[in-house]
Scaffold this motif. Structure first.
Motif, short mmCIF file in Angstrom:
data_model
loop_
_atom_site.label_atom_id
_atom_site.label_comp_id
_atom_site.label_asym_id
_atom_site.label_seq_id
_atom_site.Cartn_x
_atom_site.Cartn_y
_atom_site.Cartn_z
N LEU A 254 3.38 4.94 -84.74
CA LEU A 254 3.60 6.30 -85.24
C LEU A 254 3.67 7.24 -83.86
N SER A 255 4.28 8.18 -84.21
CA SER A 255 4.17 9.55 -83.30
C SER A 255 3.73 10.89 -84.03
N VAL A 256 2.97 11.80 -83.32
CA VAL A 256 2.32 12.73 -83.77
C VAL A 256 2.72 13.91 -83.00
N THR A 257 3.03 15.36 -83.60
CA THR A 257 3.28 16.31 -82.83
C THR A 257 1.79 16.68 -82.21
N PRO A 258 1.97 17.43 -81.00
CA PRO A 258 0.74 17.81 -80.36
C PRO A 258 -0.39 18.72 -81.27
N ASP A 259 0.21 19.43 -82.26
CA ASP A 259 -0.80 20.17 -83.03
C ASP A 259 -1.34 19.35 -84.21
N GLY A 260 -0.90 17.93 -84.47
CA GLY A 260 -1.01 17.19 -85.35
C GLY A 260 -0.55 17.44 -86.64
N ALA A 261 0.37 18.28 -86.94
CA ALA A 261 0.98 18.75 -88.11
C ALA A 261 2.06 18.01 -88.74
N LYS A 262 2.57 17.02 -87.67
CA LYS A 262 3.83 16.27 -88.23
C LYS A 262 3.60 14.85 -87.57
N ILE A 263 3.78 13.68 -88.39
CA ILE A 263 3.75 12.51 -88.25
C ILE A 263 5.06 11.86 -88.49
N PHE A 264 5.29 10.83 -87.55
CA PHE A 264 6.58 10.03 -87.65
C PHE A 264 6.17 8.59 -88.09
N ALA A 265 6.31 7.79 -88.87
CA ALA A 265 5.76 6.77 -89.07
C ALA A 265 6.87 5.55 -89.29
N ASN A 266 6.88 4.72 -88.47
CA ASN A 266 7.86 3.37 -88.57
C ASN A 266 7.34 2.58 -89.58
N SER A 267 8.30 1.81 -90.46
CA SER A 267 7.92 0.73 -91.47
C SER A 267 8.69 -0.56 -90.79
N GLU A 268 7.87 -1.52 -90.41
CA GLU A 268 8.11 -2.68 -90.03
C GLU A 268 8.15 -3.69 -91.17
N VAL A 269 9.16 -4.21 -91.69
CA VAL A 269 8.77 -4.82 -93.05
C VAL A 269 9.59 -6.30 -92.63
N PHE A 270 9.22 -7.38 -92.67
CA PHE A 270 9.95 -8.75 -92.41
C PHE A 270 10.86 -8.76 -93.49
N ALA A 271 12.18 -9.40 -93.21
CA ALA A 271 13.25 -9.57 -93.76
C ALA A 271 13.98 -8.57 -94.32
N TRP A 272 13.44 -7.43 -94.31
CA TRP A 272 14.55 -6.15 -94.21
C TRP A 272 15.42 -5.75 -93.34
N ARG A 273 16.67 -5.75 -93.45
CA ARG A 273 17.75 -5.76 -92.76
C ARG A 273 17.79 -4.38 -91.79
N GLU A 274 17.01 -3.51 -92.47
CA GLU A 274 16.86 -2.00 -91.64
C GLU A 274 15.28 -1.75 -92.05
N GLY A 275 14.82 -1.11 -90.95
CA GLY A 275 13.39 -0.38 -91.40
C GLY A 275 13.58 0.95 -91.55
N LEU A 276 12.37 1.71 -91.78
CA LEU A 276 12.45 2.93 -92.19
C LEU A 276 11.56 3.70 -91.19
N VAL A 277 12.03 5.14 -91.03
CA VAL A 277 10.83 6.16 -90.45
C VAL A 277 10.69 7.14 -91.32
N ALA B 128 8.84 10.97 -92.35
CA ALA B 128 8.05 12.01 -91.78
C ALA B 128 7.22 12.50 -92.73
N TYR B 129 6.05 12.81 -92.32
CA TYR B 129 4.91 13.47 -92.94
C TYR B 129 4.42 14.69 -92.51
N GLY B 130 3.82 15.58 -93.10
CA GLY B 130 3.06 16.67 -92.75
C GLY B 130 1.61 16.37 -93.03
N PHE B 131 0.79 17.02 -92.11
CA PHE B 131 -0.62 16.97 -92.39
C PHE B 131 -1.20 18.62 -92.27
N ASP B 132 -1.93 18.85 -93.18
CA ASP B 132 -2.56 20.17 -93.06
C ASP B 132 -4.10 20.10 -92.89
#
Length: 363
Positions: free
Chosen positions: A53-76, A78-82
């Motif tokens: 994960l990476s998170v903005t300094p204010d904690g309001a935005k999160i960017f989360a990698n998805s690492e799934v075996f056998a997927w040709r492509e992962g995903l990233v 974006a989530y918000g936190f209130d």
């Protein structure tokens, strides 16, 4: 600030190279640095295997990698936190153009996200490094991507390129990619439009397997945790050219444990005086003092990690506490840190969560 936000990615889908998946996905906790109290605020199982994960300094935005075996492509994703409602809100997601998505990093101006794909096998886009734009937390389609090529002497782990992390320099505009498969640190200029201009390739010791890096606040020193030979290397960075010069190397684990150990994370104290790593196998946190003039390292201690398989570490913004995400112990241990000596003391407090993979802390 005593009340902090703790963001945790935990494994929720099985993969053959991990020992079980007992997590929930993405979780958010509050942590009081005075009382050591922890409260769960939110969680979602909608993110598959958020191993970083990476998170903005204010904690309001999160960017989360998805690492799934056998997927040709992962995903990233974006989530918000209130914080007012303690609600996680989905924003969007993008494909990562490569498999086994391992790391991401928000650029210092907050406008871009760097993503590193470890990569296994072949097929699909198979890109090593990808750049996305960030607009109010939403991720653009990829602005640029680059593939690394090559091998290393470890036939099992270095059969191809394996970009393991992508980090921006302290001064900004230089991406530093640690490629475990080819024993290289590769630097790029990050252009205003998100494109990557190759600068330098710095070759480390054959079979070292560079994984993660930590940056000294002075912008001059860079520290590399090598997974395969369990060493930590100190380098100086020329911020204009992206070139590195060797300073120092130290074993990250006692000699008797080296054959059965794989290093993982590396973190720098906010004041730049101490460096912390994680040893999977020896299950310890090596502590090094950093010479502020030369960048050379001196071993201070090895501290038991409070569990097993410490995959990821995080320091609180004050530097008063260190969290160790102990993957196979289903526990994030909380340590008090002595700012003068750098030593760690297990507080006995912890976050109990299945297969924690990544922990990030903001004010």
């Amino acid at each position: 600030m005593a009340e902090l936000l703790v963001f945790v990615g935990s494994l929720n889908r099985e993969a053959p190279y991990f020992q079980g998946a007992r997590g929930v996905g993405l979780s958010v906790y509050s942590f009081n640095e005075n009382t050591l109290g922890v409260t769960k605020l939110a969680e979602t199982n909608e993110v598959d295997n958020p191993t970083f994960l990476s998170v903005t300094p204010d904690g309001a935005k999160i960017f989360a990698n998805s690492e799934v075996f056998a997927w040709r492509e992962g995903l990233v994703s974006a989530y918000g936190f209130d914080r007012a409602t303690n609600a996680l809100t989905y924003i969007n997601k993008q494909p990562t153009l490569g498999s086994i998505t391992a790391h991401n990093f928000i650029t210092r101006d907050g406008t871009k996200l760097l993503v590193a794909n470890y990569g296994m096998g072949s097929g699909g886009p198979d890109r090593s490094v990808v750049v996305y734009g960030i607009d109010d937390g939403s991720l653009s389609t990829p602005l640029a991507s680059i593939a690394h090529e090559g091998t290393g002497p470890n036939e099992t782990r270095q059969e191809r390129s394996h970009a393991h992390s992508a980090t921006e320099s302290i001064a900004g505009n230089i991406a530093i990619v640690a490629d475990l498969g080819i024993d290289c640190l590769v630097t790029y200029r990050i252009e205003a439009n998100g494109s990557l201009t190759p600068l330098r390739e710095t070759v480390l010791k054959p079979g070292a397997g560079p994984r993660h890096i930590a940056l000294h606040p002075n912008g001059k020193f860079v520290f590399v945790m090598n997974e395969l030979d369990s060493t930590v290397v100190s380098l100086s960075l020329d911020a204009d050219t992206g070139a590195f010069s060797f300073i120092d190397a130290k074993p990250a684990v006692p000699a008797e444990a080296r054959d059965h150990n794989h290093c993982a994370d590396i973190q720098m104290s906010p004041d730049g005086r101490f460096l912390y790593g994680s040893n999977r196998g020896h299950d310890s946190i090596p502590i090094f003092a950093v010479d502020q003039e030369t960048g050379k390292l001196t071993l201070v201690d090895y501290t038991p990690c409070g569990g097993s398989t410490p995959r990821n570490l995080c320091l609180t913004p004050s530097g008063g506490h260190l969290f160790s995400a102990n993957q196979n112990a289903d526990r994030i241990s909380i340590f008090a840190r002595d700012a003068e000596t750098g030593r760690l003391t297990d507080t006995g407090h912890a976050i109990g969560i299945g297969t924690p993979m990544c922990v990030k802390i903001t004010g």
